[in-house]
Scaffold this motif. Sequence first.
Motif, mmCIF file in Angstrom:
data_model
loop_
_atom_site.group_PDB
_atom_site.id
_atom_site.type_symbol
_atom_site.label_atom_id
_atom_site.label_comp_id
_atom_site.label_asym_id
_atom_site.label_seq_id
_atom_site.Cartn_x
_atom_site.Cartn_y
_atom_site.Cartn_z
ATOM 1 N N LEU A 53 5.274 19.807 19.304
ATOM 2 C CA LEU A 53 5.063 19.291 17.950
ATOM 3 C C LEU A 53 3.579 19.316 17.597
ATOM 4 N N THR A 54 3.294 19.563 16.342
ATOM 5 C CA THR A 54 1.911 19.553 15.869
ATOM 6 C C THR A 54 1.558 18.170 15.334
ATOM 7 N N PHE A 55 0.271 17.972 15.122
ATOM 8 C CA PHE A 55 -0.199 16.722 14.535
ATOM 9 C C PHE A 55 0.403 16.526 13.146
ATOM 10 N N ALA A 56 0.459 17.594 12.340
ATOM 11 C CA ALA A 56 1.004 17.499 10.985
ATOM 12 C C ALA A 56 2.470 17.094 11.007
ATOM 13 N N ALA A 57 3.218 17.654 11.964
ATOM 14 C CA ALA A 57 4.638 17.325 12.072
ATOM 15 C C ALA A 57 4.837 15.858 12.442
ATOM 16 N N GLN A 58 3.973 15.359 13.314
ATOM 17 C CA GLN A 58 4.123 13.962 13.716
ATOM 18 C C GLN A 58 3.680 13.011 12.607
ATOM 19 N N CYS A 59 2.760 13.449 11.772
ATOM 20 C CA CYS A 59 2.388 12.636 10.612
ATOM 21 C C CYS A 59 3.567 12.513 9.647
ATOM 22 N N LYS A 60 4.351 13.597 9.503
ATOM 23 C CA LYS A 60 5.558 13.540 8.661
ATOM 24 C C LYS A 60 6.576 12.581 9.261
ATOM 25 N N SER A 61 6.707 12.612 10.591
ATOM 26 C CA SER A 61 7.628 11.684 11.257
ATOM 27 C C SER A 61 7.179 10.243 11.046
ATOM 28 N N LEU A 62 5.874 10.033 11.063
ATOM 29 C CA LEU A 62 5.334 8.693 10.845
ATOM 30 C C LEU A 62 5.651 8.205 9.437
ATOM 31 N N THR A 63 5.532 9.095 8.449
ATOM 32 C CA THR A 63 5.841 8.729 7.064
ATOM 33 C C THR A 63 7.296 8.276 6.939
ATOM 34 N N LEU A 64 8.209 9.010 7.572
ATOM 35 C CA LEU A 64 9.632 8.642 7.548
ATOM 36 C C LEU A 64 9.857 7.319 8.270
ATOM 37 N N LEU A 65 9.165 7.151 9.396
ATOM 38 C CA LEU A 65 9.319 5.935 10.179
ATOM 39 C C LEU A 65 8.880 4.710 9.375
ATOM 40 N N ARG A 66 7.790 4.843 8.639
ATOM 41 C CA ARG A 66 7.289 3.720 7.850
ATOM 42 C C ARG A 66 8.225 3.389 6.689
ATOM 43 N N LYS A 67 8.951 4.408 6.199
ATOM 44 C CA LYS A 67 9.908 4.162 5.114
ATOM 45 C C LYS A 67 11.189 3.512 5.621
ATOM 46 N N GLU A 68 11.659 3.997 6.776
ATOM 47 C CA GLU A 68 12.937 3.514 7.302
ATOM 48 C C GLU A 68 12.806 2.178 8.021
ATOM 49 N N LEU A 69 11.642 1.939 8.642
ATOM 50 C CA LEU A 69 11.436 0.697 9.380
ATOM 51 C C LEU A 69 10.193 -0.008 8.822
ATOM 52 N N PRO A 70 10.384 -0.930 7.890
ATOM 53 C CA PRO A 70 9.248 -1.601 7.242
ATOM 54 C C PRO A 70 8.303 -2.284 8.233
ATOM 55 N N GLU A 71 8.831 -2.688 9.406
ATOM 56 C CA GLU A 71 7.958 -3.362 10.369
ATOM 57 C C GLU A 71 6.843 -2.452 10.872
ATOM 58 N N TRP A 72 7.103 -1.126 10.875
ATOM 59 C CA TRP A 72 6.050 -0.189 11.277
ATOM 60 C C TRP A 72 4.995 -0.059 10.183
ATOM 61 N N ALA A 73 5.439 -0.137 8.934
ATOM 62 C CA ALA A 73 4.490 -0.083 7.820
ATOM 63 C C ALA A 73 3.644 -1.348 7.775
ATOM 64 N N GLN A 74 4.244 -2.478 8.180
ATOM 65 C CA GLN A 74 3.534 -3.747 8.158
ATOM 66 C C GLN A 74 2.640 -3.931 9.381
ATOM 67 N N ALA A 75 2.905 -3.158 10.440
ATOM 68 C CA ALA A 75 2.183 -3.346 11.705
ATOM 69 C C ALA A 75 0.731 -2.926 11.617
ATOM 70 N N ALA A 76 0.466 -1.830 10.907
ATOM 71 C CA ALA A 76 -0.904 -1.307 10.890
ATOM 72 C C ALA A 76 -1.111 -0.411 9.679
ATOM 73 N N ASN A 77 -2.355 -0.183 9.359
ATOM 74 C CA ASN A 77 -2.761 0.717 8.286
ATOM 75 C C ASN A 77 -2.287 2.144 8.600
ATOM 76 N N CYS A 78 -1.785 2.865 7.591
ATOM 77 C CA CYS A 78 -1.223 4.201 7.808
ATOM 78 C C CYS A 78 -2.264 5.186 8.334
ATOM 79 N N SER A 79 -3.448 5.224 7.725
ATOM 80 C CA SER A 79 -4.463 6.175 8.174
ATOM 81 C C SER A 79 -4.927 5.842 9.588
ATOM 82 N N SER A 80 -4.891 4.551 9.937
ATOM 83 C CA SER A 80 -5.246 4.155 11.294
ATOM 84 C C SER A 80 -4.190 4.648 12.289
ATOM 85 N N GLN A 81 -2.929 4.565 11.895
ATOM 86 C CA GLN A 81 -1.866 5.087 12.752
ATOM 87 C C GLN A 81 -1.994 6.602 12.917
#
Length: 232
Positions: A53-81
């Motif tokens: 997997l590339t960095f770009a692909a994992q950033c897309k996975s992170l975006t989906l994760l933050r949408k589906e699991l609000p606790e991940w969005a609340q855990a930390a700043n997106c750019s920091s993640q």
Amino acid sequence: MSTEHNLRKSTFRLYPTPKQELALQALLRSHQQLYNAALEERIDCYRKTGQTLTFAAQCKSLTLLRKELPEWAQAANCSSQQMTLRRLDKAFAAFFRRVKAGQAPGFPRFKSLARFPGFSFKSHGDGWRFTPGEDWRHGTLKLSGVGHLCARGQARQGGDIRANDVLHRDGRWYLSLTLDIGQPQRQRTGNAAMAFDWGVETFLTGVDHAGEVIRLDNPRWWQAEKAHVAEL
């Protein structure tokens, strides 16, 4: 016209309150869990597809994760993640570079909380802000979800704040600031000039701005010591 950057690191020690300590520990844990989850995702993808997997692909996975699991969005700043994902990407880049060079590869490992060094932020103002004291001595770090942290230390010179790393070592917290200090400006202190010429008969001949000639005789160390050296 391109703008050149002259980046420097400056480190400050952070002094969180007990409540802020708990918030920092929670942030550290969330980044450690994200790092390990991203590493597992890369391993699983390679086992199933033979592709990494590339960095770009994992950033897309992170975006989906933050949408589906609000606790991940609340855990930390997106750019920091994203910076944590970038850290893993650099670890894989170093791994493949060592493999290509025939060196011991050192595959990226899962990290325990005790061995996870910290987390990073980019773009000053995006989830964090540092306010330096007078002459860049001490300051205050404002972190989203944590509050205002007292920072003690001093940057040798100021500059534009670019990014930071919040580090955890031996039970202490540190802030490593990345500063763009631009091109150093050196002030002219005078108009004096001198010219020198190295020689054999005369070790050094110089002329200063007033026209005065300076001469240093050749010390001729070999001639002075050759008899002693011969005895050895």
